[in-house]
Design a protein around this motif. Structure first.
Motif, PDB file in Angstrom:
ATOM      1  N   GLU A   1     -10.273   3.022   3.731  1.00  0.00           N
ATOM      2  CA  GLU A   1      -9.018   3.209   4.461  1.00  0.00           C
ATOM      3  C   GLU A   1      -7.818   3.193   3.528  1.00  0.00           C
ATOM      4  O   GLU A   1      -6.869   3.963   3.717  1.00  0.00           O
ATOM      5  CB  GLU A   1      -8.899   2.134   5.540  1.00  0.00           C
ATOM      6  N   ILE A   2      -7.857   2.336   2.514  1.00  0.00           N
ATOM      7  CA  ILE A   2      -6.764   2.325   1.538  1.00  0.00           C
ATOM      8  C   ILE A   2      -6.764   3.624   0.736  1.00  0.00           C
ATOM      9  O   ILE A   2      -5.708   4.224   0.504  1.00  0.00           O
ATOM     10  CB  ILE A   2      -6.866   1.100   0.614  1.00  0.00           C
TER      11      ILE A   2
ATOM     12  N   VAL B   1       0.843  -1.201   0.000  1.00  0.00           N
ATOM     13  CA  VAL B   1       0.000   0.000   0.000  1.00  0.00           C
ATOM     14  C   VAL B   1       0.874   1.246   0.000  1.00  0.00           C
ATOM     15  O   VAL B   1       0.601   2.218  -0.728  1.00  0.00           O
ATOM     16  CB  VAL B   1      -0.950  -0.001   1.221  1.00  0.00           C
ATOM     17  N   ALA B   2       1.930   1.228   0.795  1.00  0.00           N
ATOM     18  CA  ALA B   2       2.842   2.374   0.833  1.00  0.00           C
ATOM     19  C   ALA B   2       3.513   2.589  -0.521  1.00  0.00           C
ATOM     20  O   ALA B   2       3.671   3.726  -0.978  1.00  0.00           O
ATOM     21  CB  ALA B   2       3.891   2.163   1.921  1.00  0.00           C
ATOM     22  N   GLU B   3       3.880   1.505  -1.184  1.00  0.00           N
ATOM     23  CA  GLU B   3       4.491   1.612  -2.508  1.00  0.00           C
ATOM     24  C   GLU B   3       3.501   2.188  -3.518  1.00  0.00           C
ATOM     25  O   GLU B   3       3.865   3.013  -4.363  1.00  0.00           O
ATOM     26  CB  GLU B   3       4.979   0.245  -2.962  1.00  0.00           C
TER      27      GLU B   3
ATOM     28  N   ALA C   1      -4.687  -4.421  -4.648  1.00  0.00           N
ATOM     29  CA  ALA C   1      -5.866  -3.556  -4.691  1.00  0.00           C
ATOM     30  C   ALA C   1      -5.461  -2.090  -4.616  1.00  0.00           C
ATOM     31  O   ALA C   1      -5.977  -1.241  -5.355  1.00  0.00           O
ATOM     32  CB  ALA C   1      -6.811  -3.897  -3.540  1.00  0.00           C
ATOM     33  N   ALA C   2      -4.530  -1.781  -3.724  1.00  0.00           N
ATOM     34  CA  ALA C   2      -4.073  -0.406  -3.584  1.00  0.00           C
ATOM     35  C   ALA C   2      -3.431   0.101  -4.871  1.00  0.00           C
ATOM     36  O   ALA C   2      -3.643   1.248  -5.279  1.00  0.00           O
ATOM     37  CB  ALA C   2      -3.077  -0.309  -2.425  1.00  0.00           C
TER      38      ALA C   2
ATOM     39  N   SER D   1       3.677   5.793  -5.740  1.00  0.00           N
ATOM     40  CA  SER D   1       3.609   5.821  -7.206  1.00  0.00           C
ATOM     41  C   SER D   1       2.727   6.950  -7.731  1.00  0.00           C
ATOM     42  O   SER D   1       2.702   7.196  -8.938  1.00  0.00           O
ATOM     43  CB  SER D   1       3.075   4.481  -7.728  1.00  0.00           C
ATOM     44  N   LEU D   2       2.030   7.633  -6.830  1.00  0.00           N
ATOM     45  CA  LEU D   2       1.100   8.683  -7.254  1.00  0.00           C
ATOM     46  C   LEU D   2       1.801  10.028  -7.391  1.00  0.00           C
ATOM     47  O   LEU D   2       2.638  10.385  -6.561  1.00  0.00           O
ATOM     48  CB  LEU D   2      -0.037   8.821  -6.237  1.00  0.00           C
TER      49      LEU D   2
END
Length: 289
Positions: A191-192, A156-158, A273-274, A162-163
């Motif tokens: 939450e994600i 999720v952090a990765e 999913a993230a 990427s954004l």
């Protein structure tokens, strides 16, 4: 020393350790004791089947719900119904050591009345995912729950990294299914999205996956709509939705059915999913590709 005594001593010396009972408290607060770690498991939620497999115990599954389809090997298992229409007779015929299912599933009480051990779990938030990983690992008597959770968090952090900076603060409406039912801030999807820096237009006070009045979405006017390609065809016919910024600007991400499964199931594939949602926010996934 008699021959029989010597034989008995040798048998005890070479025998493996006796199986120990496993006791766990599920998300209902019910304490369940199994004679040993289960070898025959039925799951009645796709995310639970995926969790068992992620923990290296896919070979213990003998039955799954009708929607379970990942990993590939679960497709070949008996499918025994869903949340509200589980086939009790078929489940009994599989002789499960335990059935893992939603704590609100209709089948739970029926199976308990037939003396089938059941574990009821709640899976709505990321905290729920982490807890269920730990409890399933405890039942299976395996390691790996913490490592699986760490992989999710790192993924999720990765995805967030990427954004581009200008994607932060983007207002998002995520439709889980027609109704419309939407993912709120208090769902694992919400939450994600928050960890990705997006702003969910559906507040948590409405519930985890509330049924909305379509006019609510028109008033919220999200910049991005995330929806299954199965339901996206109705968007242009919904009254007033043509005025929504996401519709005017073409920022509608239509997830394929397989991608939708990854996102809506609170289980081991949440890092993927993230990334799917991050790709949508960055404009890399306009048409679910």
């Amino acid at each position: 020393m008699s021959r029989c005594f010597i034989v008995l001593v040798l048998m005890l010396a070479t025998a493996g350790p006796l199986a120990a009972p496993v006791t766990i408290t599920d998300d209902r607060g019910a304490t369940v004791t199994l004679r040993e770690a289960p070898r025959r498991i039925v799951t009645l939620l796709p995310s639970l089947a995926e969790t068992v497999c992620e923990l290296g115990a896919c070979d213990r599954l003998v039955g799954v719900d009708d929607y379970a389809n990942w990993p590939e090997r679960v497709r070949k298992l008996p499918h025994v119904g869903g949340l509200d229409d589980a086939n009790i007779e078929q489940i009994l015929a599989l002789r499960p050591d335990v059935v893992m299912l939603s704590s609100t599933a209709r089948a739970l009480g029926r199976l308990e009345s037939l003396n089938v051990p059941v574990l009821g779990f709640d899976l709505k938030t990321l905290a729920d995912v982490r807890r269920v990983f730990a409890r399933v690992a405890q039942v299976l008597e395996v390691q790996g729950a913490d490592a699986a959770w760490d992989r999710i968090q790192e993924g999720v952090a990765e995805a967030a990294r990427s954004l581009p900076p200008n994607a932060r603060g983007t207002t998002v409406y995520f439709e889980v299914s027609a109704g419309p039912y939407a993912a709120s801030e208090n769902s694992h999807i919400g939450e994600i999205l928050a960890q990705l820096g997006a702003a969910n237009v559906v507040p948590g006070r409405l519930g985890s996956v509330p049924l909305l009045n379509p006019e609510f979405v028109v008033r919220a006017d999200p910049q991005v709509i995330m929806i299954s390609e199965r339901d996206a065809g109705t968007l242009s016919t919904r009254p007033g939705w043509s005025r929504i910024r996401a519709m005017r600007d073409g920022r509608v991400c239509r997830f394929t059915l397989a991608q939708g499964d990854v996102i809506v199931r609170p289980g081991p594939r949440l890092a993927e999913a993230a990334q799917l949602m991050a790709d949508c926010l960055a404009g890399r996934l306009r048409e679910g590709r």
